[in-house]
Design a protein around this motif. Structure first.
Motif, PDB file in Angstrom:
ATOM      1  N   ALA A 155      -3.774  -1.849  -4.223  1.00  0.00           N
ATOM      2  CA  ALA A 155      -4.032  -1.273  -3.016  1.00  0.00           C
ATOM      3  C   ALA A 155      -3.922   0.273  -2.929  1.00  0.00           C
ATOM      4  CB  ALA A 155      -2.360  -1.691  -2.301  1.00  0.00           C
ATOM      5  N   ALA A 156      -3.956   0.649  -4.173  1.00  0.00           N
ATOM      6  CA  ALA A 156      -4.263   2.223  -4.180  1.00  0.00           C
ATOM      7  C   ALA A 156      -5.556   2.732  -3.977  1.00  0.00           C
ATOM      8  CB  ALA A 156      -3.664   2.683  -5.750  1.00  0.00           C
ATOM      9  N   SER A 191      -8.069   8.130 -16.011  1.00  0.00           N
ATOM     10  CA  SER A 191      -9.512   8.329 -15.367  1.00  0.00           C
ATOM     11  C   SER A 191     -10.037   6.820 -14.909  1.00  0.00           C
ATOM     12  CB  SER A 191     -10.683   8.477 -16.511  1.00  0.00           C
ATOM     13  OG  SER A 191     -10.678   7.588 -17.384  1.00  0.00           O
ATOM     14  N   VAL A 192     -10.662   6.934 -13.794  1.00  0.00           N
ATOM     15  CA  VAL A 192     -10.896   5.878 -12.908  1.00  0.00           C
ATOM     16  C   VAL A 192     -12.491   5.718 -13.105  1.00  0.00           C
ATOM     17  CG1 VAL A 192     -11.303   4.897 -10.549  1.00  0.00           C
ATOM     18  CG2 VAL A 192      -9.400   6.386 -10.935  1.00  0.00           C
ATOM     19  N   PRO A 219       0.709  -1.104  -0.156  1.00  0.00           N
ATOM     20  CA  PRO A 219       0.041  -0.003  -0.157  1.00  0.00           C
ATOM     21  C   PRO A 219       0.746   1.318  -0.123  1.00  0.00           C
ATOM     22  CG  PRO A 219      -1.044  -1.703   1.542  1.00  0.00           C
ATOM     23  CD  PRO A 219       0.587  -2.211   1.098  1.00  0.00           C
ATOM     24  N   LYS A 220       2.243   1.232   0.870  1.00  0.00           N
ATOM     25  CA  LYS A 220       2.707   2.429   0.672  1.00  0.00           C
ATOM     26  C   LYS A 220       3.553   2.640  -0.538  1.00  0.00           C
ATOM     27  CE  LYS A 220       3.889   2.328   5.737  1.00  0.00           C
ATOM     28  NZ  LYS A 220       5.055   2.085   6.682  1.00  0.00           N
ATOM     29  N   GLN A 221       3.907   1.390  -1.290  1.00  0.00           N
ATOM     30  CA  GLN A 221       4.257   1.455  -2.674  1.00  0.00           C
ATOM     31  C   GLN A 221       3.269   2.129  -3.684  1.00  0.00           C
ATOM     32  OE1 GLN A 221       4.319  -1.837  -5.387  1.00  0.00           O
ATOM     33  NE2 GLN A 221       6.361  -1.463  -6.119  1.00  0.00           N
ATOM     34  N   ALA A 222       1.960   1.864  -3.456  1.00  0.00           N
ATOM     35  CA  ALA A 222       0.967   2.556  -4.418  1.00  0.00           C
ATOM     36  C   ALA A 222       0.986   4.038  -4.112  1.00  0.00           C
ATOM     37  CB  ALA A 222      -0.384   1.990  -4.215  1.00  0.00           C
ATOM     38  N   ALA A 223       0.756   4.244  -2.904  1.00  0.00           N
ATOM     39  CA  ALA A 223       0.559   5.773  -2.337  1.00  0.00           C
ATOM     40  C   ALA A 223       1.778   6.539  -2.788  1.00  0.00           C
ATOM     41  CB  ALA A 223       0.500   5.865  -0.812  1.00  0.00           C
ATOM     42  N   LEU A 224       2.998   6.224  -2.778  1.00  0.00           N
ATOM     43  CA  LEU A 224       4.305   6.746  -3.331  1.00  0.00           C
ATOM     44  C   LEU A 224       4.189   6.864  -4.752  1.00  0.00           C
ATOM     45  CD1 LEU A 224       7.092   7.981  -2.711  1.00  0.00           C
ATOM     46  CD2 LEU A 224       8.095   5.421  -2.947  1.00  0.00           C
ATOM     47  N   LYS A 263       3.572   4.761 -16.509  1.00  0.00           N
ATOM     48  CA  LYS A 263       4.534   3.518 -15.749  1.00  0.00           C
ATOM     49  C   LYS A 263       4.061   3.479 -14.530  1.00  0.00           C
ATOM     50  CE  LYS A 263       8.984   1.419 -15.034  1.00  0.00           C
ATOM     51  NZ  LYS A 263      10.548   1.365 -15.328  1.00  0.00           N
ATOM     52  N   LEU A 264       4.268   4.737 -13.663  1.00  0.00           N
ATOM     53  CA  LEU A 264       4.171   4.833 -12.241  1.00  0.00           C
ATOM     54  C   LEU A 264       2.346   4.583 -12.120  1.00  0.00           C
ATOM     55  CD1 LEU A 264       6.069   8.097 -11.825  1.00  0.00           C
ATOM     56  CD2 LEU A 264       6.506   5.514 -10.526  1.00  0.00           C
ATOM     57  N   TRP A 265       1.611   5.182 -12.756  1.00  0.00           N
ATOM     58  CA  TRP A 265       0.289   4.839 -12.570  1.00  0.00           C
ATOM     59  C   TRP A 265      -0.248   3.447 -12.659  1.00  0.00           C
ATOM     60  CZ3 TRP A 265      -3.580   7.918 -11.311  1.00  0.00           C
ATOM     61  CH2 TRP A 265      -5.221   7.449 -11.261  1.00  0.00           C
ATOM     62  N   ASN A 266       0.338   2.696 -13.731  1.00  0.00           N
ATOM     63  CA  ASN A 266       0.213   1.436 -13.926  1.00  0.00           C
ATOM     64  C   ASN A 266       0.516   0.570 -12.696  1.00  0.00           C
ATOM     65  OD1 ASN A 266      -1.089   1.705 -16.408  1.00  0.00           O
ATOM     66  ND2 ASN A 266       0.726   1.382 -17.446  1.00  0.00           N
ATOM     67  N   LEU A 267       1.873   1.049 -12.122  1.00  0.00           N
ATOM     68  CA  LEU A 267       2.396   0.221 -10.969  1.00  0.00           C
ATOM     69  C   LEU A 267       1.520   0.360  -9.555  1.00  0.00           C
ATOM     70  CD1 LEU A 267       4.693  -1.023  -9.258  1.00  0.00           C
ATOM     71  CD2 LEU A 267       5.607   0.999  -9.050  1.00  0.00           C
TER      72      LEU A 267
END
Length: 352
Positions: free
Chosen positions: A317-318, A350-351, A277-282, A307-311
């Motif tokens: 967990a994002a 977009s979500v 979850p911290k990885q997604a938030a970062l 790339k960051l968005w897909n991660l």
């Protein structure tokens, strides 16, 4: 009264109780606070020099003396309305010398750091740039002395939140600190980054990542043609370099290094289930910073954002709320700037 206070000070020894030391310190500080020399600030500084010699063994008194001398420097700045003469300039530098000599006598590393930062800011306010550099260098050196934990209410607690908050304050000040003409660009910030790299961070904490994000934000702010805030009569790097090519190249080099470090941290956070979850938030925070400060028209920057968005999204967990806010922010940038590339990014992230 000075004689009485000296007697009280000398009555403290290794067998004295903490409450007794605290009470005597309060008595002395209350007395010193009531002493005034009117507009004769130089006479008051001489008085405080004598007080430092007489009460050097009481930490609360020493800290008060540092704060009082900083107040004298600020009062001088107010009296001359920021337009120092040779005499007042020499006086505020004498105040800076007093505090720089006195602060190492404070045994508490946390208090030393706060006093170094405050004294450096006061020095900058009074255009004492060399003295300000000395305070900031001392603060950065002291950071490595901070213990990983501190006892609070009989419980050992991590000091990382405190370090994070302190470094953020220091970074906001460093934006307006001009570089030394004989040093490499951003030499004070480079020193801070070295200390941050060598600090023993908790592997499950994201404090180091947060500091790296804030350093990245500072570097982006430092690349602007005109800074958001300045100090009167202090030429910051925006005026000093005037978008010089070598300065921009140095900024780009440091920015690339910070981004590489952030990707290493993302990789480490993704190696443990509990830190995903911290990885997604970062990753989302980094996306926001790149949208706000970097040229997304550059193809490489756009690819990095995706790339960051897909991660962040593939981990599951994002925060969907944060993801929606990020997409909305990209859309608002498109409306504000007129660059269609922001609209394309908003559509892709977009979500639903």
């Amino acid at each position: 009264m000075m004689y009485v206070c000296k007697v009280l000070h000398d009555s403290i020894n290794a067998l004295s109780l903490r409450d007794e030391e605290r009470q005597i310190s309060n008595y002395i500080v209350n007395f010193l606070r009531r002493v005034t020399h009117g507009r004769d600030l130089e006479a008051h500084l001489n008085f405080l020099v004598d007080a430092r010699a007489g009460f050097a063994n009481l930490q609360p008194v020493v800290m008060f003396l540092v704060q009082r001398v900083n107040s004298l420097a600020v009062e001088t700045h107010r009296m001359v309305k920021g337009n120092h003469s040779r005499k007042t300039s020499a006086f505020v530098r004498a105040c800076a010398a007093y505090t720089f000599i006195t602060i190492p006598g404070v045994t508490d590393a946390f208090m030393r750091l706060n006093l170094y930062l405050l004294s450096g800011q006061v020095a900058l306010l009074n255009q004492a740039i060399t003295q300000g550099d000395s305070f900031f260098k001392a603060a950065i050196s002291t950071l490595s002395e901070i213990p990983k934990t501190q006892e609070i209410d009989s419980v050992q607690r991590s000091t990382e939140p405190w370090v994070l908050a302190y470094v953020n304050q220091l970074l906001s000040t460093l934006l307006v600190v001009p570089d030394h003409p004989e040093r490499e660009p951003l030499w004070i910030l480079r020193g801070l980054m070295n200390v941050v790299r060598e600090y023993a961070w908790d592997e499950q904490s994201d404090a180091k990542a947060q500091i790296s994000l804030n350093i990245l934000s500072l570097l982006c702010a430092a690349s602007q043609d005109e800074y958001s805030y300045t100090i009167k009569k202090v030429e910051s790097n925006d005026q000093l370099y005037a978008a010089d090519r070598k300065f921009i190249e140095a900024l780009s080099e440091i920015i690339n290094g910070v981004i590489d470090e952030l990707f290493d941290i993302l990789k480490q956070l993704g190696s443990r289930k509990e830190t995903i979850p911290k990885q997604a938030a970062l990753a989302l925070q980094l996306v926001k910073i790149m949208l706000a400060h970097m040229d997304v028209r550059d193809q490489g920057t756009g690819q990095l954002i995706m790339k960051l968005w897909n991660l962040a999204s593939k981990t599951g967990a994002a925060s969907r709320k944060t993801m929606a806010q990020t997409a909305e922010y990209a859309k608002s940038l498109c409306d504000r700037t007129g660059y269609e590339v922001y609209g394309n990014i908003a559509t892709r992230i977009s979500v639903t």
